[in-house]
Design an enzyme around this catalytic site. Structure first.
Site, mmCIF file in Angstrom:
data_model
loop_
_atom_site.group_PDB
_atom_site.id
_atom_site.type_symbol
_atom_site.label_atom_id
_atom_site.label_comp_id
_atom_site.label_asym_id
_atom_site.label_seq_id
_atom_site.Cartn_x
_atom_site.Cartn_y
_atom_site.Cartn_z
ATOM 1 N N ASP A 81 -35.457 31.518 -18.029
ATOM 2 C CA ASP A 81 -35.954 30.498 -17.118
ATOM 3 C C ASP A 81 -34.990 29.313 -17.180
ATOM 4 O O ASP A 81 -34.642 28.847 -18.266
ATOM 5 C CB ASP A 81 -37.355 30.059 -17.538
ATOM 6 C CG ASP A 81 -37.960 29.085 -16.548
ATOM 7 O OD1 ASP A 81 -38.258 29.504 -15.413
ATOM 8 O OD2 ASP A 81 -38.117 27.905 -16.908
ATOM 9 N N ASN A 89 -33.083 20.085 -8.194
ATOM 10 C CA ASN A 89 -33.295 19.964 -6.747
ATOM 11 C C ASN A 89 -33.581 18.523 -6.342
ATOM 12 O O ASN A 89 -33.080 18.050 -5.317
ATOM 13 C CB ASN A 89 -34.449 20.867 -6.298
ATOM 14 C CG ASN A 89 -34.016 22.292 -6.079
ATOM 15 O OD1 ASN A 89 -32.879 22.561 -5.720
ATOM 16 N ND2 ASN A 89 -34.929 23.219 -6.307
ATOM 17 N N ASP A 98 -28.961 25.105 -5.020
ATOM 18 C CA ASP A 98 -28.356 26.415 -4.744
ATOM 19 C C ASP A 98 -27.050 26.589 -5.508
ATOM 20 O O ASP A 98 -26.791 27.645 -6.096
ATOM 21 C CB ASP A 98 -28.091 26.585 -3.247
ATOM 22 C CG ASP A 98 -29.367 26.800 -2.436
ATOM 23 O OD1 ASP A 98 -30.444 26.970 -3.043
ATOM 24 O OD2 ASP A 98 -29.266 26.783 -1.189
ATOM 25 N N ASP A 124 -36.049 30.342 -10.096
ATOM 26 C CA ASP A 124 -35.159 29.882 -11.173
ATOM 27 C C ASP A 124 -35.287 30.785 -12.402
ATOM 28 O O ASP A 124 -35.098 30.339 -13.520
ATOM 29 C CB ASP A 124 -35.445 28.422 -11.526
ATOM 30 C CG ASP A 124 -36.866 28.203 -12.028
ATOM 31 O OD1 ASP A 124 -37.700 29.114 -11.895
ATOM 32 O OD2 ASP A 124 -37.137 27.112 -12.560
#
Length: 168
Positions: A81, A89, A98, A124
């Site tokens: 993770d 973000n 991205d 993610d």
């Protein structure tokens, strides 16, 4: 004789037409198989990270599980993770997020061996299949993966840097 010759010519013409039509059908079938193969490949690869997609991972995991059942070959699976990805973000925008995913994917692949299987499980989350690896060896790989992220920041194309960690 002329009727027989005319019939033979007609039959020959139809045979040639049938052969040409068969050749065209074979070419069409070849193109369709190529398109189908490309579509299946696209379905198995995550377009952003170029890792396996969730579907590709499911197929690979099933294949390796079958080898474990049939031959008793060991394997390990690491579920990774990307820590606090929402912050990435929020800080760099979705394009930055991205790019971070791409950079993380590259770094993960760099740490692994050829033959290890890596895919994007979710937004993610990354899953790694380690064929022929015991749980002790998998712990070593996981440690190397964590070190690879603790040691160096991700470098974005715009020049900014971000320290990223990974939980496994």
């Amino acid at each position: 004789n002329s009727r027989a010759e005319l019939a033979a010519e007609m039959i020959m013409g139809r045979l040639m037409s049938a052969h040409a039509a068969t050749d065209r059908l074979r070419e069409d079938l070849g193109r369709a198989e190529h398109i189908l193969s490309a579509m299946e490949q696209q379905n198995r690869i995550d377009p952003l990270t170029h890792l396996l997609s969730r579907r590709g991972l499911d197929l690979a995991l099933n294949e390796h599980f079958q080898q474990w059942v049939r031959f008793g070959w060991p394997m390990a699976v690491l579920f990774c993770d990307i820590d606090h990805f929402k912050i990435v973000n929020d800080t760099y925008g979705h394009q930055g997020g991205d790019e971070a995913l791409q950079l993380v994917a590259e770094r993960v692949v760099d740490v692994l061996r050829d033959g290890d299987v890596v895919g994007r499980y979710g937004g993610d989350e990354i899953v790694i299949i380690l064929p022929a690896v015991s749980s002790e060896q998998a712990a070593v790989v996981a440690g190397r993966m964590v070190e690879a992220f603790d040691g160096e920041a991700l470098h974005f194309r715009n020049g900014s840097e971000h320290r990223q960690t990974l939980s496994i």
